[in-house]
Design a protein around this motif. Structure first.
Motif, PDB file in Angstrom:
ATOM      1  N   PRO A 109      43.349  48.482  42.766  1.00 21.45           N
ATOM      2  CA  PRO A 109      42.850  48.662  41.395  1.00 21.45           C
ATOM      3  C   PRO A 109      41.685  47.758  41.027  1.00 21.45           C
ATOM      4  CG  PRO A 109      45.236  48.735  41.404  1.00 21.45           C
ATOM      5  CD  PRO A 109      44.810  48.311  42.782  1.00 21.45           C
ATOM      6  N   ASP A 110      41.538  46.640  41.713  1.00 25.85           N
ATOM      7  CA  ASP A 110      40.420  45.739  41.407  1.00 25.85           C
ATOM      8  C   ASP A 110      39.073  46.316  41.825  1.00 25.85           C
ATOM      9  OD1 ASP A 110      41.900  43.838  40.088  1.00 25.85           O
ATOM     10  OD2 ASP A 110      42.314  42.693  41.910  1.00 25.85           O
ATOM     11  N   LEU A 111      39.094  47.371  42.621  1.00 28.17           N
ATOM     12  CA  LEU A 111      37.834  48.042  42.967  1.00 28.17           C
ATOM     13  C   LEU A 111      37.186  48.680  41.738  1.00 28.17           C
ATOM     14  CD1 LEU A 111      38.820  49.719  46.350  1.00 28.17           C
ATOM     15  CD2 LEU A 111      37.381  47.696  46.006  1.00 28.17           C
ATOM     16  N   SER A 112      37.957  48.831  40.673  1.00 31.32           N
ATOM     17  CA  SER A 112      37.404  49.398  39.441  1.00 31.32           C
ATOM     18  C   SER A 112      36.327  48.493  38.835  1.00 31.32           C
ATOM     19  CB  SER A 112      38.518  49.649  38.424  1.00 31.32           C
ATOM     20  OG  SER A 112      39.128  48.421  38.051  1.00 31.32           O
ATOM     21  N   CYS A 113      36.248  47.254  39.285  1.00 29.08           N
ATOM     22  CA  CYS A 113      35.203  46.340  38.799  1.00 29.08           C
ATOM     23  C   CYS A 113      33.821  46.818  39.193  1.00 29.08           C
ATOM     24  CB  CYS A 113      35.442  44.931  39.326  1.00 29.08           C
ATOM     25  SG  CYS A 113      36.878  44.144  38.597  1.00 29.08           S
ATOM     26  N   VAL A 114      33.742  47.738  40.132  1.00 27.47           N
ATOM     27  CA  VAL A 114      32.452  48.303  40.544  1.00 27.47           C
ATOM     28  C   VAL A 114      31.768  48.962  39.346  1.00 27.47           C
ATOM     29  CG1 VAL A 114      31.383  50.080  41.997  1.00 27.47           C
ATOM     30  CG2 VAL A 114      33.114  48.559  42.946  1.00 27.47           C
ATOM     31  N   GLY A 115      32.546  49.406  38.376  1.00 21.77           N
ATOM     32  CA  GLY A 115      31.980  50.004  37.166  1.00 21.77           C
ATOM     33  C   GLY A 115      31.029  49.082  36.437  1.00 21.77           C
ATOM     34  N   TYR A 116      31.195  47.772  36.623  1.00 14.50           N
ATOM     35  CA  TYR A 116      30.303  46.811  35.966  1.00 14.50           C
ATOM     36  C   TYR A 116      28.882  46.874  36.513  1.00 14.50           C
ATOM     37  CZ  TYR A 116      33.860  44.722  33.058  1.00 14.50           C
ATOM     38  OH  TYR A 116      34.814  44.539  32.094  1.00 14.50           O
ATOM     39  N   LEU A 117      28.682  47.523  37.651  1.00 18.39           N
ATOM     40  CA  LEU A 117      27.323  47.720  38.153  1.00 18.39           C
ATOM     41  C   LEU A 117      26.521  48.642  37.237  1.00 18.39           C
ATOM     42  CD1 LEU A 117      28.052  48.200  41.966  1.00 18.39           C
ATOM     43  CD2 LEU A 117      27.101  46.177  40.836  1.00 18.39           C
ATOM     44  N   PHE A 118      27.227  49.417  36.423  1.00 21.34           N
ATOM     45  CA  PHE A 118      26.580  50.364  35.509  1.00 21.34           C
ATOM     46  C   PHE A 118      26.590  49.870  34.068  1.00 21.34           C
ATOM     47  CE2 PHE A 118      28.299  52.646  39.142  1.00 21.34           C
ATOM     48  CZ  PHE A 118      27.152  53.255  39.607  1.00 21.34           C
ATOM     49  N   GLY A 119      26.887  48.604  33.878  1.00 19.55           N
ATOM     50  CA  GLY A 119      26.854  48.018  32.545  1.00 19.55           C
ATOM     51  C   GLY A 119      28.227  47.596  32.065  1.00 19.55           C
ATOM     52  N   ARG A 120      28.221  46.827  30.975  1.00 20.31           N
ATOM     53  CA  ARG A 120      29.481  46.294  30.432  1.00 20.31           C
ATOM     54  C   ARG A 120      30.394  47.382  29.904  1.00 20.31           C
ATOM     55  NH1 ARG A 120      27.042  41.827  26.557  1.00 20.31           N
ATOM     56  NH2 ARG A 120      26.219  43.778  25.807  1.00 20.31           N
ATOM     57  N   ARG A 121      29.817  48.376  29.226  1.00 23.25           N
ATOM     58  CA  ARG A 121      30.642  49.442  28.647  1.00 23.25           C
ATOM     59  C   ARG A 121      31.319  50.274  29.743  1.00 23.25           C
ATOM     60  NH1 ARG A 121      31.041  51.651  23.703  1.00 23.25           N
ATOM     61  NH2 ARG A 121      29.228  50.601  22.883  1.00 23.25           N
ATOM     62  N   ALA A 122      30.550  50.657  30.751  1.00 19.04           N
ATOM     63  CA  ALA A 122      31.114  51.440  31.864  1.00 19.04           C
ATOM     64  C   ALA A 122      32.124  50.606  32.644  1.00 19.04           C
ATOM     65  CB  ALA A 122      29.999  51.914  32.792  1.00 19.04           C
ATOM     66  N   GLY A 123      31.823  49.331  32.847  1.00 19.50           N
ATOM     67  CA  GLY A 123      32.734  48.449  33.570  1.00 19.50           C
ATOM     68  C   GLY A 123      34.057  48.288  32.858  1.00 19.50           C
ATOM     69  N   ALA A 124      33.996  48.049  31.552  1.00 22.96           N
ATOM     70  CA  ALA A 124      35.227  47.893  30.773  1.00 22.96           C
ATOM     71  C   ALA A 124      36.035  49.188  30.791  1.00 22.96           C
ATOM     72  CB  ALA A 124      34.901  47.494  29.338  1.00 22.96           C
ATOM     73  N   PHE A 125      35.358  50.321  30.672  1.00 18.59           N
ATOM     74  CA  PHE A 125      36.060  51.612  30.688  1.00 18.59           C
ATOM     75  C   PHE A 125      36.788  51.821  32.018  1.00 18.59           C
ATOM     76  CE2 PHE A 125      36.235  56.114  31.746  1.00 18.59           C
ATOM     77  CZ  PHE A 125      36.983  56.594  30.669  1.00 18.59           C
ATOM     78  N   CYS A 126      36.084  51.613  33.127  1.00 17.80           N
ATOM     79  CA  CYS A 126      36.680  51.805  34.457  1.00 17.80           C
ATOM     80  C   CYS A 126      37.844  50.840  34.678  1.00 17.80           C
ATOM     81  CB  CYS A 126      35.637  51.611  35.551  1.00 17.80           C
ATOM     82  SG  CYS A 126      34.379  52.891  35.587  1.00 17.80           S
ATOM     83  N   TYR A 127      37.621  49.583  34.367  1.00 16.14           N
ATOM     84  CA  TYR A 127      38.663  48.573  34.578  1.00 16.14           C
ATOM     85  C   TYR A 127      39.895  48.896  33.742  1.00 16.14           C
ATOM     86  CZ  TYR A 127      40.904  44.051  35.116  1.00 16.14           C
ATOM     87  OH  TYR A 127      41.801  43.051  35.401  1.00 16.14           O
ATOM     88  N   ASN A 128      39.696  49.192  32.470  1.00 18.70           N
ATOM     89  CA  ASN A 128      40.823  49.449  31.572  1.00 18.70           C
ATOM     90  C   ASN A 128      41.575  50.719  31.950  1.00 18.70           C
ATOM     91  OD1 ASN A 128      40.195  47.142  30.187  1.00 18.70           O
ATOM     92  ND2 ASN A 128      39.106  48.205  28.557  1.00 18.70           N
ATOM     93  N   LEU A 129      40.861  51.736  32.385  1.00 18.27           N
ATOM     94  CA  LEU A 129      41.506  52.989  32.775  1.00 18.27           C
ATOM     95  C   LEU A 129      42.486  52.760  33.920  1.00 18.27           C
ATOM     96  CD1 LEU A 129      41.540  56.064  32.279  1.00 18.27           C
ATOM     97  CD2 LEU A 129      39.800  56.253  34.059  1.00 18.27           C
ATOM     98  N   VAL A 130      42.087  51.955  34.880  1.00 18.32           N
ATOM     99  CA  VAL A 130      42.921  51.703  36.056  1.00 18.32           C
ATOM    100  C   VAL A 130      44.011  50.669  35.770  1.00 18.32           C
ATOM    101  CG1 VAL A 130      42.848  50.819  38.417  1.00 18.32           C
ATOM    102  CG2 VAL A 130      41.098  52.381  37.632  1.00 18.32           C
ATOM    103  N   HIS A 131      43.786  49.775  34.818  1.00 16.86           N
ATOM    104  CA  HIS A 131      44.734  48.696  34.571  1.00 16.86           C
ATOM    105  C   HIS A 131      45.666  48.947  33.386  1.00 16.86           C
ATOM    106  CE1 HIS A 131      42.114  46.624  37.399  1.00 16.86           C
ATOM    107  NE2 HIS A 131      43.128  45.801  37.590  1.00 16.86           N
ATOM    108  N   LEU A 132      45.759  50.163  32.937  1.00 14.48           N
ATOM    109  CA  LEU A 132      46.724  50.506  31.899  1.00 14.48           C
ATOM    110  C   LEU A 132      48.095  50.718  32.536  1.00 14.48           C
ATOM    111  CD1 LEU A 132      44.805  53.125  29.743  1.00 14.48           C
ATOM    112  CD2 LEU A 132      45.495  50.845  29.047  1.00 14.48           C
ATOM    113  N   TYR A 133      49.127  50.175  31.916  1.00 18.10           N
ATOM    114  CA  TYR A 133      50.482  50.428  32.414  1.00 18.10           C
ATOM    115  C   TYR A 133      50.785  51.919  32.381  1.00 18.10           C
ATOM    116  CZ  TYR A 133      51.887  45.502  32.413  1.00 18.10           C
ATOM    117  OH  TYR A 133      52.009  44.174  32.686  1.00 18.10           O
ATOM    118  N   ALA A 134      50.248  52.618  31.405  1.00 20.25           N
ATOM    119  CA  ALA A 134      50.528  54.050  31.254  1.00 20.25           C
ATOM    120  C   ALA A 134      50.117  54.844  32.485  1.00 20.25           C
ATOM    121  CB  ALA A 134      49.824  54.596  30.009  1.00 20.25           C
ATOM    122  N   ALA A 135      49.021  54.469  33.130  1.00 23.71           N
ATOM    123  CA  ALA A 135      48.579  55.185  34.322  1.00 23.71           C
ATOM    124  C   ALA A 135      49.609  55.044  35.441  1.00 23.71           C
ATOM    125  CB  ALA A 135      47.220  54.657  34.772  1.00 23.71           C
TER     126      ALA A 135
END
Length: 101
Positions: A14-40
């Protein structure tokens, strides 16, 4: 059943979702949060139960364990302000103000 090396890889995947930060803070936060939600992880666990898939159950358990481990270390869901701003507070070392003198 997953070999131990496979479980270790999936635990940290799941830490690979940090790659989203290469596309900016908003995209990075979205990718990271999507993967790190307990609901998922819970949805994956429910699908594993529904489909009677032991492999998917292992993946879901590792996913949930990863999310819990991150919370334990203080890495919460990210804010669009930057990686260090989380719902649990700021992480990392405090930056000292720059003196331009």
């Amino acid at each position: 059943m997953l070999p131990i090396w496979g479980a270790m890889l999936l635990f940290f995947a799941p830490d690979l979702s940090c790659v989203g930060y290469l596309f900016g803070r908003r995209a990075g936060a979205f990718c990271y949060n999507l993967v790190h939600l307990y609901a998922a992880g819970v949805v994956t666990l429910a699908l594993a139960h529904l489909w009677q898939s032991p492999l998917l159950w292992e993946i879901a358990a590792l996913w949930l364990a990863h999310c819990g481990f991150d919370r334990l270390l203080g890495y919460g869901l990210k804010s669009t302000q930057g990686f260090e701003f989380t719902h649990l507070g700021r992480i990392g070392r405090a930056r000292e103000p720059r003196s331009d003198a």
